[in-house]
Design a protein around this motif. Structure first.
Motif, PDB file in Angstrom:
ATOM      1  N   ALA A   1       0.829  -1.208   0.000  1.00  0.00           N
ATOM      2  CA  ALA A   1       0.000   0.000   0.000  1.00  0.00           C
ATOM      3  C   ALA A   1       0.862   1.257   0.000  1.00  0.00           C
ATOM      4  O   ALA A   1       0.619   2.202  -0.770  1.00  0.00           O
ATOM      5  N   ALA A   2       1.869   1.308   0.876  1.00  0.00           N
ATOM      6  CA  ALA A   2       2.716   2.492   0.995  1.00  0.00           C
ATOM      7  C   ALA A   2       3.494   2.745  -0.287  1.00  0.00           C
ATOM      8  O   ALA A   2       3.557   3.879  -0.791  1.00  0.00           O
ATOM      9  N   ASN A   3       4.099   1.711  -0.833  1.00  0.00           N
ATOM     10  CA  ASN A   3       4.910   1.888  -2.036  1.00  0.00           C
ATOM     11  C   ASN A   3       4.051   2.159  -3.268  1.00  0.00           C
ATOM     12  O   ASN A   3       4.479   2.884  -4.173  1.00  0.00           O
ATOM     13  N   LEU A   4       2.852   1.610  -3.292  1.00  0.00           N
ATOM     14  CA  LEU A   4       1.948   1.917  -4.393  1.00  0.00           C
ATOM     15  C   LEU A   4       1.537   3.387  -4.347  1.00  0.00           C
ATOM     16  O   LEU A   4       1.546   4.086  -5.368  1.00  0.00           O
ATOM     17  N   ALA A   5       1.172   3.877  -3.146  1.00  0.00           N
ATOM     18  CA  ALA A   5       0.809   5.294  -3.010  1.00  0.00           C
ATOM     19  C   ALA A   5       1.977   6.194  -3.397  1.00  0.00           C
ATOM     20  O   ALA A   5       1.803   7.197  -4.114  1.00  0.00           O
ATOM     21  N   ALA A   6       3.180   5.857  -2.938  1.00  0.00           N
ATOM     22  CA  ALA A   6       4.356   6.655  -3.274  1.00  0.00           C
ATOM     23  C   ALA A   6       4.618   6.636  -4.770  1.00  0.00           C
ATOM     24  O   ALA A   6       5.040   7.653  -5.361  1.00  0.00           O
ATOM     25  N   THR A   7       4.370   5.509  -5.415  1.00  0.00           N
ATOM     26  CA  THR A   7       4.561   5.413  -6.867  1.00  0.00           C
ATOM     27  C   THR A   7       3.577   6.302  -7.602  1.00  0.00           C
ATOM     28  O   THR A   7       3.953   7.021  -8.547  1.00  0.00           O
ATOM     29  N   PHE A   8       2.313   6.272  -7.199  1.00  0.00           N
ATOM     30  CA  PHE A   8       1.320   7.154  -7.825  1.00  0.00           C
ATOM     31  C   PHE A   8       1.768   8.612  -7.721  1.00  0.00           C
ATOM     32  O   PHE A   8       1.698   9.373  -8.698  1.00  0.00           O
ATOM     33  N   ALA A   9       2.220   9.012  -6.534  1.00  0.00           N
ATOM     34  CA  ALA A   9       2.641  10.404  -6.337  1.00  0.00           C
ATOM     35  C   ALA A   9       3.841  10.738  -7.211  1.00  0.00           C
ATOM     36  O   ALA A   9       3.901  11.814  -7.823  1.00  0.00           O
ATOM     37  N   ALA A  10       4.807   9.825  -7.292  1.00  0.00           N
ATOM     38  CA  ALA A  10       5.994  10.069  -8.108  1.00  0.00           C
ATOM     39  C   ALA A  10       5.654  10.152  -9.591  1.00  0.00           C
ATOM     40  O   ALA A  10       6.355  10.826 -10.366  1.00  0.00           O
ATOM     41  N   LEU A  11       4.571   9.490 -10.006  1.00  0.00           N
ATOM     42  CA  LEU A  11       4.132   9.552 -11.401  1.00  0.00           C
ATOM     43  C   LEU A  11       3.323  10.805 -11.702  1.00  0.00           C
ATOM     44  O   LEU A  11       2.895  11.000 -12.842  1.00  0.00           O
TER      45      LEU A  11
ATOM     46  N   ALA B   1      16.259   9.403  -2.911  1.00  0.00           N
ATOM     47  CA  ALA B   1      16.335  10.392  -1.832  1.00  0.00           C
ATOM     48  C   ALA B   1      15.629  11.695  -2.181  1.00  0.00           C
ATOM     49  O   ALA B   1      15.224  12.449  -1.291  1.00  0.00           O
ATOM     50  N   GLU B   2      15.467  11.978  -3.479  1.00  0.00           N
ATOM     51  CA  GLU B   2      14.792  13.217  -3.896  1.00  0.00           C
ATOM     52  C   GLU B   2      13.286  13.039  -4.069  1.00  0.00           C
ATOM     53  O   GLU B   2      12.577  13.983  -4.395  1.00  0.00           O
ATOM     54  N   GLY B   3      12.782  11.817  -3.889  1.00  0.00           N
ATOM     55  CA  GLY B   3      11.351  11.579  -4.001  1.00  0.00           C
ATOM     56  C   GLY B   3      10.903  11.117  -5.371  1.00  0.00           C
ATOM     57  O   GLY B   3       9.701  10.922  -5.596  1.00  0.00           O
ATOM     58  N   GLY B   4      11.841  10.939  -6.310  1.00  0.00           N
ATOM     59  CA  GLY B   4      11.486  10.383  -7.603  1.00  0.00           C
ATOM     60  C   GLY B   4      11.546   8.871  -7.567  1.00  0.00           C
ATOM     61  O   GLY B   4      12.028   8.269  -6.602  1.00  0.00           O
ATOM     62  N   LEU B   5      11.042   8.225  -8.627  1.00  0.00           N
ATOM     63  CA  LEU B   5      11.102   6.772  -8.688  1.00  0.00           C
ATOM     64  C   LEU B   5      12.550   6.329  -8.807  1.00  0.00           C
ATOM     65  O   LEU B   5      13.309   6.842  -9.631  1.00  0.00           O
ATOM     66  N   ALA B   6      12.948   5.378  -7.978  1.00  0.00           N
ATOM     67  CA  ALA B   6      14.316   4.873  -7.999  1.00  0.00           C
ATOM     68  C   ALA B   6      14.543   4.030  -9.255  1.00  0.00           C
ATOM     69  O   ALA B   6      13.603   3.498  -9.848  1.00  0.00           O
ATOM     70  N   ASP B   7      15.788   3.919  -9.654  1.00  0.00           N
ATOM     71  CA  ASP B   7      16.146   3.103 -10.805  1.00  0.00           C
ATOM     72  C   ASP B   7      16.448   1.679 -10.328  1.00  0.00           C
ATOM     73  O   ASP B   7      17.594   1.225 -10.316  1.00  0.00           O
TER      74      ASP B   7
END
Length: 385
Positions: free
Chosen positions: A153-163, A363-369
């Protein structure tokens, strides 16, 4: 060089132009412009004694512009963000050199009460079920604990925000709340005369009972009181109009799962399981909540599917659990329930979670590689398709 009368007329024009520019400055908590919220009470434009500024071979007059700002409450946590946005709107004016200044105070109690009453009147009830709501709601469920549901749930929400999606998340696991820790949140929501502002972390607007109770205290609620906690999260928190709402449900098919289904019939259920039969068998039960209430099962996520060891995939918990759940739910619900994603077992999930940053983010809040971030990006895009 402008004459005095022309300078005064220009100053009046600048005042109107600046107000129009400030109408596009958005309060990050309320999602409305600072002018619509009545936060800009006056604008003072004065010709600077320094005289014109010569840029590109032309004289441009210089003005000192003071914006009088009333914040919703004293000590507003986003004061700096609002101030920076106002200064940027003023200083980027192209027809003159504007030097921004601010005089900041807080709203009177009567003015704040009127504003909150206005916002509550616009909302009145659950904002996510009103006609025209564009928010996609994904309820993350599991049949049992220990399958990594909250991490998903947490990583999915963070992914939506980063997108780039305006993303909100509700920790509906009242007994085992974990989103504050996974997002590194240790602050409480701002209270505006009884209306709460969610805490924003890593681009996600969050609310959790853990922000009020403290992680060291047990919560022993049942039935109506448990349902009321969800209603308050939905109606007493100012969410604005997010693109996505992610709910982290409690494991199993208890009171909260039923309450979510009743309060948010437009929610889409995502069932999380792990590969072994002991997890996949009970995961089916959480998906079958849809037989009792009008909730669509969007699909299944298999977590901890394998562990990468020197290029070899080790299936530590067996194989096939996600597919078994998807196939069983498809038969029981008489409609296709896809296997949306298979996520690897990755120590980064634990390490990043303990550090208060979702593992999919850099660390900057973008999607990691990373393969993990790529897997969640695929899941997020699949859900929004």
């Amino acid at each position: 060089m402008l004459a005095d009368n022309d300078m005064e007329a220009f100053a009046r024009r600048i005042k109107g132009d600046v107000f129009a520019r400030l109408s596009r400055v958005i309060d990050p908590e309320l999602g409305r412009s600072v002018t619509d919220l009545g936060m800009v009470t006056d604008i003072l434009v004065e010709a600077s004694p320094d005289g014109p500024d010569r840029i590109g071979g032309a004289d441009r007059p210089v003005f000192d512009v003071t914006v009088y700002v009333e914040l919703t409450i004293e000590g507003c946590p986003l004061t700096r963000t609002i101030a920076e946005r106002i200064d940027a709107a003023v200083s980027s004016y192209s027809k003159a050199i504007l030097r921004p200044h601010q005089e900041v105070s807080s709203m009177s109690r009567d003015k704040l009460t009127a504003l909150v009453d206005q916002l509550k009147a616009e909302r009145r009830a659950n904002p996510f079920t009103k006609a025209g709501s564009r928010t996609r709601i994904f309820a993350i469920a599991s049949g049992k604990g220990g399958v990594g549901k909250s991490s998903v749930a947490a990583n999915l929400a963070a992914t939506f925000a980063a997108l780039g999606y305006d993303t909100a998340a509700i920790d509906a696991d009242i007994y085992g709340f974990s989103l504050p820790g996974l997002f590194g949140v240790d602050s409480r929501p701002t209270n505006l005369n009884g209306m709460l502002m969610p805490v924003t972390a890593w681009g996600v607007k969050l609310i959790s009972i853990g922000m009020f109770a403290g992680s060291e205290r047990a919560i022993l609620w049942r039935g109506p009181r448990l349902q009321r906690s969800l209603e308050q999260f939905l109606t007493d928190v100012w969410w604005g109009e997010p693109d996505v709402l992610v709910l982290d449900l409690a494991p199993g098919t208890g009171d909260m799962a039923i309450s979510v289904a009743q309060a948010l019939p437009n929610a889409e259920l995502v069932v999380v399981t792990t590969p072994q039969p002991s997890a996949s068998d009970v995961a089916v039960r959480s998906g079958l909540v849809a037989l009792q209430v009008p909730m669509r099962v969007r699909g299944v996520v298999e977590n901890m599917s394998w562990y990468d060891h020197r290029g070899e995939r080790l299936h530590i918990f067996g194989e096939g659990g996600g597919r078994r759940v998807a196939d069983q739910l498809s038969r029981d619900l008489d409609r296709p329930v896809p296997l949306l994603a298979q996520l690897p077992l990755d120590t980064a999930l634990r390490e990043a979670g303990e550090g208060g940053r979702p593992a999919v983010l850099d660390a900057e809040g973008g999607l990691a590689d990373t393969p993990m971030a790529a897997a969640f990006e695929g899941l997020a895009r699949n859900l929004m398709a």
